[in-house]
Design an enzyme around this catalytic site. Structure first.
Site, PDB file in Angstrom:
ATOM      1  N   ILE A 167      -1.651   9.110   8.618  1.00 42.41           N
ATOM      2  CA  ILE A 167      -1.344  10.536   8.648  1.00 42.41           C
ATOM      3  C   ILE A 167      -2.502  11.298   9.296  1.00 42.41           C
ATOM      4  CG2 ILE A 167       0.337  10.709   6.769  1.00 42.41           C
ATOM      5  CD1 ILE A 167      -2.031  11.428   4.920  1.00 42.41           C
TER       6      ILE A 167
ATOM      7  N   LYS B 221       8.914   3.887  -8.325  1.00 40.28           N
ATOM      8  CA  LYS B 221       8.841   2.445  -8.063  1.00 40.28           C
ATOM      9  C   LYS B 221      10.136   1.733  -8.437  1.00 40.28           C
ATOM     10  CE  LYS B 221       4.923   2.214  -6.052  1.00 40.28           C
ATOM     11  NZ  LYS B 221       4.964   2.077  -4.587  1.00 40.28           N
TER      12      LYS B 221
ATOM     13  N   GLY C  63       0.708   3.993   6.371  1.00 37.23           N
ATOM     14  CA  GLY C  63      -0.340   4.089   5.342  1.00 37.23           C
ATOM     15  C   GLY C  63      -1.453   3.096   5.620  1.00 37.23           C
TER      16      GLY C  63
ATOM     17  N   TYR D 240       5.409   8.056 -11.085  1.00 38.99           N
ATOM     18  CA  TYR D 240       5.069   6.862 -10.291  1.00 38.99           C
ATOM     19  C   TYR D 240       6.069   5.743 -10.588  1.00 38.99           C
ATOM     20  CZ  TYR D 240       2.080   3.046  -8.536  1.00 38.99           C
ATOM     21  OH  TYR D 240       1.574   1.964  -7.868  1.00 38.99           O
TER      22      TYR D 240
ATOM     23  N   GLY E  45      -5.037   3.522   4.013  1.00 34.98           N
ATOM     24  CA  GLY E  45      -5.150   3.640   2.556  1.00 34.98           C
ATOM     25  C   GLY E  45      -5.806   2.430   1.918  1.00 34.98           C
ATOM     26  N   GLN E  46      -5.745   2.388   0.577  1.00 32.77           N
ATOM     27  CA  GLN E  46      -6.458   1.342  -0.175  1.00 32.77           C
ATOM     28  C   GLN E  46      -6.011  -0.063   0.254  1.00 32.77           C
ATOM     29  OE1 GLN E  46      -5.222   0.747  -4.172  1.00 32.77           O
ATOM     30  NE2 GLN E  46      -6.965  -0.554  -4.672  1.00 32.77           N
TER      31      GLN E  46
HETATM   32  N1  SER Z   1      -2.889   0.649  -9.311  1.00 34.00           N
HETATM   33  C1  SER Z   1      -1.739   1.463  -9.643  1.00 34.00           C
HETATM   34  C2  SER Z   1      -2.137   2.628 -10.469  1.00 34.00           C
HETATM   35  O1  SER Z   1      -3.001   2.463 -11.293  1.00 34.00           O
HETATM   36  C3  SER Z   1      -0.707   0.666 -10.371  1.00 34.00           C
HETATM   37  O2  SER Z   1      -0.012  -0.147  -9.495  1.00 34.00           O
HETATM   38  O3  SER Z   1      -1.579   3.657 -10.346  1.00 34.00           O
END
Ligand code: SER
Length: 320
Positions: free
Chosen positions: A35, A147, A8, A143, A11-12
Site C-alpha cells: 500500500i 477469519k 501485503g 479478527y 507486512g510482518q
Molecule cells: N498473531 C495473531 C494475533 O495475535 C493471531 O493469529 O492477532
C-alpha cells in the site's frame, strides 16, 4: 514456474514470504504488492518487481494480475486481533471486502489463492486442548469473525467455481525481521527484543496462558508447501491447523533465561489481550495437515530461541 502476486508484501509475514518465494520461483516471477506509504526497501525492493496494490481496489488487483500474468495470489492484507477490535469496520473492509475482490479477480483470471486464517478463528466454545481440524468456530473478536468468514468464503469459491483456494491457520508468528503490530501473540516477539537489549520485559499476558506459536521459517514453509501440495490428496482446503509449539509466558521466559541468565520479566496484564488469549486454543491438532500435505515443522521453542538470540542482535546492530 508460478507467477505470484503478494498483497501485503511489506507486512510482518509478507516481507519474509516475498523473499522466500523469490528464492524459490525467481525474483522476476514474484510481484511485491504494497500500500502507499509502505513501499519496499533494501533487498525486498531490489530483488523483484513491486506495485502499489490496495486490496480494497479490485481494479488495481486485476490490472497487476493482467500485467504480470499472475497465476497465484498470496493475500496477506489484514489487521491483527487487538487493532481489529478498535477498528472493526476497517478490519472487515480489508479482510472480507478485500478477500471478495481477490477471489473475483482470481475467478476471472484463473489464479490460485492463499489467504491465511488463524488460531483467532476459534473462540471460547472451541475445545481448547488439541483443537481438532473440524470443530466449533464461534469467535467473539472481529479478527476471528473475519477469519472464519475468510475460511468459508474461500471454500465457497472453490466448491462453487473451482477457484484453487488453500490455506493454513497460523499460530502466533515469531520472527526477527518485521515486527507484528497489534496482535495478541506479539508478546512472544517483544520478549526477545527486551532480552537482547538487556531490558526487563513486562508481559501483558498472564502466567499459565497457553497459545500456539510458530517460528517464521516454518510459517513460510507451510505457506509455500500448501500451495505446492498435490490437490488430489487435499480433503480440507481452508484452512489447515498447523502446529509446532505451544507455550505460556513463563515457559518462553525460562527458555530465554537459559541463554541470558540475567533476563528479568514481570507482568502487567492487559485485559483485552488476556480475554482474547483466553478464548483461543491452548494447542492445535495438526494431524490433517501432516496427513494431507506432509506438514512437519522444523523449529521447537529452544531451537527458535537460539536462532532469535543469535540473529536479532545483528539485525538491531547491538553488540552481543
Ligand atoms: N498473531 C495473531 C494475533 O495475535 C493471531 O493469529 O492477532
Amino acid at each position: 514456474m508460478k507467477r505470484i502476486l503478494i498483497i501485503g508484501a511489506t507486512g510482518q509475514i509478507g516481507s519474509e514470504l516475498t523473499m522466500a518465494l523469490r528464492k524459490q520461483y525467481g525474483g522476476e516471477n514474484v510481484v511485491a504488492g504494497h500500500i502507499v506509504g509502505c513501499a519496499p526497501k533494501g533487498e525486498l525492493l531490489e530483488s523483484g518487481p513491486f506495485e502499489v496494490c490496495d486490496v480494497t481496489d479490485s481494479q488495481m488487483i486485476a490490472n497487476i494480475v493482467k500485467k504480470y500474468h499472475i497465476d497465484t495470489i498470496y493475500n496477506l492484507a489484514a489487521l491483527l486481533s487487538v487493532v481489529a477490535e478498535s477498528k472493526p469496520k476497517l478490519a472487515w473492509k480489508i479482510g472480507i471486502d478485500g478477500l471478495w475482490n481477490v477471489l473475483e479477480v482470481a475467478l476471472e483470471h484463473g489464479c490460485a489463492v492463499f489467504t491465511p486464517s488463524s488460531i483467532g478463528s476459534f473462540g471460547p466454545s472451541t475445545p481448547h486442548v488439541m483443537t481438532p481440524q473440524d470443530t466449533i468456530q464461534r469467535p467473539r473478536t472481529m479478527y476471528g469473525v473475519t477469519k472464519v468468514t475468510t475460511e468459508l468464503l474461500s471454500d465457497y469459491y472453490f466448491l462453487k467455481y473451482g477457484v484453487d483456494t488453500r490455506s493454513v491457520r497460523f499460530p502466533g508468528v515469531i520472527s526477527n525481521v518485521t515486527p507484528p503490530g497489534g496482535g495478541t501473540t506479539d508478546y512472544a516477539v517483544d520478549i526477545y527484543y527486551s532480552a537482547v537489549r538487556g531490558e526487563k520485559f513486562t508481559c501483558p499476558i498472564k502466567q499459565g496462558t497457553l497459545m500456539d506459536m510458530i517460528y517464521m521459517p516454518d510459517a513460510l514453509k507451510a505457506s509455500i508447501d500448501i500451495m505446492e501440495a498435490d490437490p488430489s490428496r487435499l480433503v480440507h482446503r481452508n484452512a489447515f491447523n498447523i502446529a509446532s509449539m505451544s507455550f505460556a509466558p513463563e515457559t518462553i521466559f525460562e527458555n530465554i533465561k537459559k541463554y541470558k541468565p540475567d533476563f528479568e520479566m514481570d507482568y502487567a496484564v492487559e485485559a483485552l489481550k488476556q480475554s482474547i488469549a483466553d478464548s483461543w486454543p491452548d494447542c492445535l491438532d495438526d494431524t490433517c495437515a501432516r496427513e494431507e500435505w506432509d506438514w512437519k515443522p522444523e523449529y521447537d521453542l529452544d531451537r527458535m530461541t537460539q536462532d532469535m538470540l543469535e540473529k536479532l542482535p545483528i539485525r538491531l546492530g547491538l553488540n552481543k
